[in-house]
Design an enzyme around this catalytic site. Structure first.
Site, PDB file in Angstrom:
ATOM      1  N   GLY A   1       0.251   1.586  -7.655  1.00 15.43           N
ATOM      2  CA  GLY A   1      -0.544   2.361  -8.588  1.00 15.43           C
ATOM      3  C   GLY A   1      -0.299   3.806  -9.528  1.00 15.43           C
ATOM      4  O   GLY A   1      -0.810   3.608 -10.636  1.00 15.43           O
TER       5      GLY A   1
ATOM      6  N   GLN B   1       1.566  -5.954  -3.362  1.00 15.96           N
ATOM      7  CA  GLN B   1       2.352  -6.229  -1.717  1.00 15.96           C
ATOM      8  C   GLN B   1       4.117  -5.495  -1.803  1.00 15.96           C
ATOM      9  O   GLN B   1       3.506  -4.317  -2.252  1.00 15.96           O
ATOM     10  CB  GLN B   1       2.030  -7.908  -1.252  1.00 15.96           C
ATOM     11  CG  GLN B   1       0.919  -8.132  -1.214  1.00 15.96           C
ATOM     12  CD  GLN B   1       1.062  -8.696  -2.653  1.00 15.96           C
ATOM     13  OE1 GLN B   1       1.210  -9.211  -3.115  1.00 15.96           O
ATOM     14  NE2 GLN B   1      -1.042  -8.170  -2.828  1.00 15.96           N
TER      15      GLN B   1
ATOM     16  N   ASP C   1       0.721  -1.020  -0.063  1.00 10.71           N
ATOM     17  CA  ASP C   1       0.045  -0.022  -0.230  1.00 10.71           C
ATOM     18  C   ASP C   1       0.972   1.375  -0.060  1.00 10.71           C
ATOM     19  O   ASP C   1       0.682   2.020   0.478  1.00 10.71           O
ATOM     20  CB  ASP C   1      -0.842   0.187   1.155  1.00 10.71           C
ATOM     21  CG  ASP C   1      -1.965  -0.986   1.277  1.00 10.71           C
ATOM     22  OD1 ASP C   1      -2.490  -1.629  -0.125  1.00 10.71           O
ATOM     23  OD2 ASP C   1      -2.423  -1.285   2.362  1.00 10.71           O
TER      24      ASP C   1
ATOM     25  N   GLY D   1      -0.007  14.357  -2.664  1.00  8.34           N
ATOM     26  CA  GLY D   1      -1.385  13.858  -2.880  1.00  8.34           C
ATOM     27  C   GLY D   1      -1.911  12.681  -3.871  1.00  8.34           C
ATOM     28  O   GLY D   1      -0.742  11.859  -4.304  1.00  8.34           O
TER      29      GLY D   1
ATOM     30  N   GLY E   1      -4.748  -4.207  -3.641  1.00 10.05           N
ATOM     31  CA  GLY E   1      -5.510  -2.977  -3.954  1.00 10.05           C
ATOM     32  C   GLY E   1      -4.653  -1.690  -4.893  1.00 10.05           C
ATOM     33  O   GLY E   1      -3.945  -1.140  -3.463  1.00 10.05           O
ATOM     34  N   HIS E   2      -4.954  -1.694  -5.949  1.00 14.24           N
ATOM     35  CA  HIS E   2      -3.652  -0.316  -6.421  1.00 14.24           C
ATOM     36  C   HIS E   2      -4.745   0.423  -6.555  1.00 14.24           C
ATOM     37  O   HIS E   2      -5.553   0.544  -7.821  1.00 14.24           O
ATOM     38  CB  HIS E   2      -2.761  -0.909  -7.589  1.00 14.24           C
ATOM     39  CG  HIS E   2      -2.093  -1.693  -7.284  1.00 14.24           C
ATOM     40  ND1 HIS E   2      -0.922  -2.807  -8.100  1.00 14.24           N
ATOM     41  CD2 HIS E   2      -1.512  -2.785  -5.760  1.00 14.24           C
ATOM     42  CE1 HIS E   2      -0.475  -3.633  -7.140  1.00 14.24           C
ATOM     43  NE2 HIS E   2      -0.924  -3.753  -5.879  1.00 14.24           N
TER      44      HIS E   2
ATOM     45  N   LYS F   1       3.121  10.185  -0.192  1.00 22.27           N
ATOM     46  CA  LYS F   1       2.276  10.705   0.760  1.00 22.27           C
ATOM     47  C   LYS F   1       3.127  10.990   2.188  1.00 22.27           C
ATOM     48  O   LYS F   1       3.136  11.658   3.312  1.00 22.27           O
ATOM     49  CB  LYS F   1       2.090   9.612   2.155  1.00 22.27           C
ATOM     50  CG  LYS F   1       0.987   8.390   0.761  1.00 22.27           C
ATOM     51  CD  LYS F   1       0.119   7.815   2.424  1.00 22.27           C
ATOM     52  CE  LYS F   1      -1.752   7.964   1.769  1.00 22.27           C
ATOM     53  NZ  LYS F   1      -2.336   6.905   2.450  1.00 22.27           N
TER      54      LYS F   1
HETATM   55  P1  GDP Z   1      -0.836   0.876  -3.485  1.00 18.25           P
HETATM   56  O1  GDP Z   1      -1.577  -1.235  -3.151  1.00 18.25           O
HETATM   57  O2  GDP Z   1       0.532   0.610  -3.125  1.00 18.25           O
HETATM   58  O3  GDP Z   1      -0.945   0.617  -4.817  1.00 18.25           O
HETATM   59  O4  GDP Z   1      -1.525   1.613  -2.175  1.00 18.25           O
HETATM   60  P2  GDP Z   1      -2.826   2.199  -2.224  1.00 18.25           P
HETATM   61  O5  GDP Z   1      -3.541   1.726  -2.788  1.00 18.25           O
HETATM   62  O6  GDP Z   1      -3.286   0.624  -1.569  1.00 18.25           O
HETATM   63  O7  GDP Z   1      -2.855   2.861  -1.657  1.00 18.25           O
HETATM   64  C1  GDP Z   1      -2.283   4.164  -1.620  1.00 18.25           C
HETATM   65  C2  GDP Z   1      -3.370   5.342  -0.874  1.00 18.25           C
HETATM   66  O8  GDP Z   1      -2.666   5.905  -1.465  1.00 18.25           O
HETATM   67  C3  GDP Z   1      -4.358   5.314  -1.935  1.00 18.25           C
HETATM   68  O9  GDP Z   1      -5.236   5.351  -1.549  1.00 18.25           O
HETATM   69  C4  GDP Z   1      -3.952   6.483  -2.869  1.00 18.25           C
HETATM   70  O10 GDP Z   1      -4.408   7.197  -3.665  1.00 18.25           O
HETATM   71  C5  GDP Z   1      -2.799   7.323  -2.043  1.00 18.25           C
HETATM   72  N1  GDP Z   1      -2.101   8.214  -2.346  1.00 18.25           N
HETATM   73  C6  GDP Z   1      -0.937   8.094  -3.149  1.00 18.25           C
HETATM   74  N2  GDP Z   1       0.087   8.871  -2.944  1.00 18.25           N
HETATM   75  C7  GDP Z   1       0.265   9.691  -2.017  1.00 18.25           C
HETATM   76  C8  GDP Z   1       0.633  11.048  -1.722  1.00 18.25           C
HETATM   77  O11 GDP Z   1       1.379  11.200  -2.384  1.00 18.25           O
HETATM   78  N3  GDP Z   1      -0.328  11.344  -0.435  1.00 18.25           N
HETATM   79  C9  GDP Z   1      -1.657  11.201  -0.467  1.00 18.25           C
HETATM   80  N4  GDP Z   1      -2.153  12.214   0.469  1.00 18.25           N
HETATM   81  N5  GDP Z   1      -2.092  10.091  -0.976  1.00 18.25           N
HETATM   82  C10 GDP Z   1      -1.611   9.010  -1.840  1.00 18.25           C
HETATM   83  P1  IMO Z   2      -0.945  -4.148  -2.124  1.00 18.55           P
HETATM   84  O1  IMO Z   2      -0.510  -4.827  -3.747  1.00 18.55           O
HETATM   85  C1  IMO Z   2      -0.888  -4.138   1.708  1.00 18.55           C
HETATM   86  C2  IMO Z   2      -0.935  -8.832   3.928  1.00 18.55           C
HETATM   87  C3  IMO Z   2      -2.585  -8.638   4.671  1.00 18.55           C
HETATM   88  C4  IMO Z   2      -1.777  -9.949   5.790  1.00 18.55           C
HETATM   89  C5  IMO Z   2      -0.725 -10.727   4.423  1.00 18.55           C
HETATM   90  C6  IMO Z   2      -1.152 -12.256   3.995  1.00 18.55           C
HETATM   91  O2  IMO Z   2      -2.151  -3.398  -2.410  1.00 18.55           O
HETATM   92  O3  IMO Z   2       0.789  -3.220  -2.035  1.00 18.55           O
HETATM   93  P2  IMO Z   2      -2.693 -12.465   2.069  1.00 18.55           P
HETATM   94  O4  IMO Z   2      -3.457 -12.205   1.903  1.00 18.55           O
HETATM   95  O5  IMO Z   2      -1.886 -12.389   0.703  1.00 18.55           O
HETATM   96  O6  IMO Z   2      -2.870 -14.145   2.253  1.00 18.55           O
HETATM   97  O7  IMO Z   2      -2.166 -12.253   2.942  1.00 18.55           O
HETATM   98  O8  IMO Z   2      -0.316  -9.984   3.011  1.00 18.55           O
HETATM   99  N1  IMO Z   2      -1.687  -8.073   2.235  1.00 18.55           N
HETATM  100  C7  IMO Z   2      -1.223  -7.398   2.077  1.00 18.55           C
HETATM  101  N2  IMO Z   2      -0.959  -5.617   2.876  1.00 18.55           N
HETATM  102  N3  IMO Z   2      -1.169  -4.498   1.119  1.00 18.55           N
HETATM  103  C8  IMO Z   2      -1.525  -5.307   0.213  1.00 18.55           C
HETATM  104  O9  IMO Z   2      -1.401  -5.179  -1.312  1.00 18.55           O
HETATM  105  C9  IMO Z   2      -1.936  -6.778   0.395  1.00 18.55           C
HETATM  106  N4  IMO Z   2      -1.180  -7.950   0.598  1.00 18.55           N
HETATM  107  C10 IMO Z   2      -1.184  -8.040   1.334  1.00 18.55           C
HETATM  108  O10 IMO Z   2      -2.945  -7.734   5.060  1.00 18.55           O
HETATM  109  O11 IMO Z   2      -1.347  -9.823   6.578  1.00 18.55           O
HETATM  110 MG    MG Z   3      -3.016  -1.585  -2.002  1.00 17.78          MG
END
Ligand code: GDP
Ligand code: IMO
Ligand code: MG
Length: 432
Positions: free
Chosen positions: A21, A238, A17, A423, A44-45, A343
């Site tokens: 994405g 991940q 996270d 952002g 979740g990207h 962030k």
């Molecule tokens: P990913 O799984 O690595 O693609 O990341 P996620 O989408 O799960 O989580 C990142 C969250 O932070 C998302 O809600 C993005 O929209 C948000 N985000 C990404 N870059 C920034 C940033 O620079 N600032 C803020 N405030 N939010 C961001």
């Molecule tokens: P993205 O790609 C954050 C974590 C779960 C749990 C462990 C194992 O969006 O960064 P699983 O369902 O893979 O067997 O869970 O890994 N986990 C993540 N944490 N971002 C993810 O994906 C994750 N995918 C799995 O919370 O601790």
């Molecule tokens: Mg994610």
């Protein structure tokens, strides 16, 4: 500065996270192929374009850029319902989609088993996303289960499900874990009995038409594209500290998050850029050690300001200060050649700290779950800033203290920072 590249990998540097994405969507503009190489619906990207926000679980975050090809590789655990939904989204954006024939299919039974195992583990649960990831990859390594190419005919699907007594084993495990009770206690909205063989065959075939229109031998296509000098952008899922080998096993996911995942599945071993993404602070979802976790008001402040709630599960993310020993280790184990810090805006107006080392830690030791669980971070205060940075367009627009914060990360990790994000929106990314 936007550096040219031919083969680049974007990988989460920490516990997921981090904003992969967003970065992939940006880099995709210059790519010919964007290739998701590992993970499944656990990911979740997020891509934010104007006032629209998209959360992708399986397809690459390049689908919003017209004129390139988005590929799902043989290492991705492909859930058919999520997959067909995202294919429709990608088509609406004019994207070309290729799905590898060898990719393992996440079946309803895998999601039920994930739930059953987590419930049975009680206090020792991993805290998975319940997307069936462990059971699907487990079966794949045990050389059983359905792969996307099997969807070409009903008889292939049935054969894959029954070969070598596979389904009998599934049923035995399902009964052992009392899956009926588990599903009654915690519905996964499967819409069918996951232990019913005929229903599982039907479920697969319901998605066959959509999937079969995109099946390909993606390894051969990517090998050829590489040979022709096309620009290949690989999207990880991940993060390095959730990788099965490099992460805090057993509190990890069940796939390869580092560039090794690309090498293992596509036979590509050299990259111009391995871009590790990290937040300016730290988060983790699920169980497992987290040395810099803040179980206090500051942690809550980070959660609220950063909207730290899971993209896939909605769970509140655990929050803490940036852990530089962990990041340094992850960069080494993941072969990271540059970092992007996301962030940064969330830290505006806060009194800042980062962990620079762990007390009494042998810096040569691997950061296993045990080492991480016993780690006592040593913190260093870092000058903060109070100006709004969300409208900054270039490096020089950032306050001196924000640049100093980034410089400290570079010095402590010995990895250059090539970009910062201020952002969530697509345009809020500054290349340094
Ligand atoms: P990913 O799984 O690595 O693609 O990341 P996620 O989408 O799960 O989580 C990142 C969250 O932070 C998302 O809600 C993005 O929209 C948000 N985000 C990404 N870059 C920034 C940033 O620079 N600032 C803020 N405030 N939010 C961001
Ligand atoms: P993205 O790609 C954050 C974590 C779960 C749990 C462990 C194992 O969006 O960064 P699983 O369902 O893979 O067997 O869970 O890994 N986990 C993540 N944490 N971002 C993810 O994906 C994750 N995918 C799995 O919370 O601790
Ligand atoms: Mg994610």
């Amino acid at each position: 500065m936007r550096r040219p590249w031919k083969k680049a990998v974007v990988t989460g540097a920490v516990f997921g996270d981090e904003g992969k994405g967003k970065v992939v969507d940006d880099l995709a503009e210059a790519a010919d192929f964007v290739i998701r190489y590992m993970g499944g619906g656990n990911a979740g990207h997020t891509v934010v374009i104007g006032d629209r926000s998209y959360a992708l679980h399986l397809l690459p975050s390049g689908i919003f850029r017209a004129g390139l090809t988005n590929v799902v590789g043989p290492g991705v655990a492909f859930e058919l319902k999520i997959g067909t939904h995202e294919i429709a989204l990608a088509k609406a954006h004019g994207s070309t989609i290729l799905l590898d024939m060898g990719a393992p299919v996440v079946l309803p039974i895998h999601r039920a088993l994930d739930l059953g195992r987590e419930l049975a583990a009680r206090s020792q649960a991993i805290g998975t996303t319940k997307q069936g990831i462990g059971p699907t990859y487990g079966d794949f390594w045990m050389r059983r289960g359905v792969r996307l190419g099997d969807l070409r005919s009903e008889s292939r699907v049935r054969e894959a499900l029954t070969r070598g007594g596979y389904w009998k084993e599934v049923l035995a495990l399902g009964h052992f874990l009392d899956l009926d009770d588990c599903l009654a206690a915690d519905s996964l909205s499967l819409g069918m009995d996951p232990m019913d063989l005929d229903a599982t065959v039907r479920w697969c075939m319901q998605h066959a038409d959509v999937v079969c229109g995109h099946l390909a031998d993606t390894r051969a296509i990517i090998q050829e594209a590489d040979h022709e000098g096309k620009r290949l952008l690989f999207e990880g899922a991940q993060g390095i500290l959730l990788d099965t080998f490099q992460g805090t096993w057993p509190y990890c996911t069940s796939s390869l998050c580092t560039p090794a995942g690309v090498s293992a599945t596509f036979g590509i071993y050299r990259f111009d850029r391995v871009i590790g993404i990290t937040k300016a602070y730290a988060t983790r979802v699920g169980s497992g050690p987290f040395p810099t976790e803040l179980d206090d008001e500051t942690g809550e402040q980070l959660r609220q300001r950063g909207h730290e709630f899971g993209t896939t599960t909605g769970r509140p993310r655990r929050c803490g200060w940036l852990d530089l020993p962990a990041l340094r280790y992850a960069c080494r184990m993941g072969g990271v050649t540059e970092l992007i810090i996301t962030k940064l805006d969330v830290l505006t107006g806060m009194n800042l700290f980062v962990a620079t080392s762990y007390e009494e830690n042998d810096t040569r030791s691997s950061l296993t779950a045990e080492v991480m669980a016993n780690a006592v971070p040593v913190y260093s205060a870092v000058p903060g800033w109070s100006q709004d940075i969300t409208t900054a367009k270039q490096w020089s627009d950032l306050p001196l203290a924000a640049r100093g914060f980034v410089g400290k990360i570079e010095r402590e990790t010995n990895v250059p920072v090539s970009g910062v994000s201020v952002g969530p929106e697509r345009s809020q990314l500054i290349w340094t």
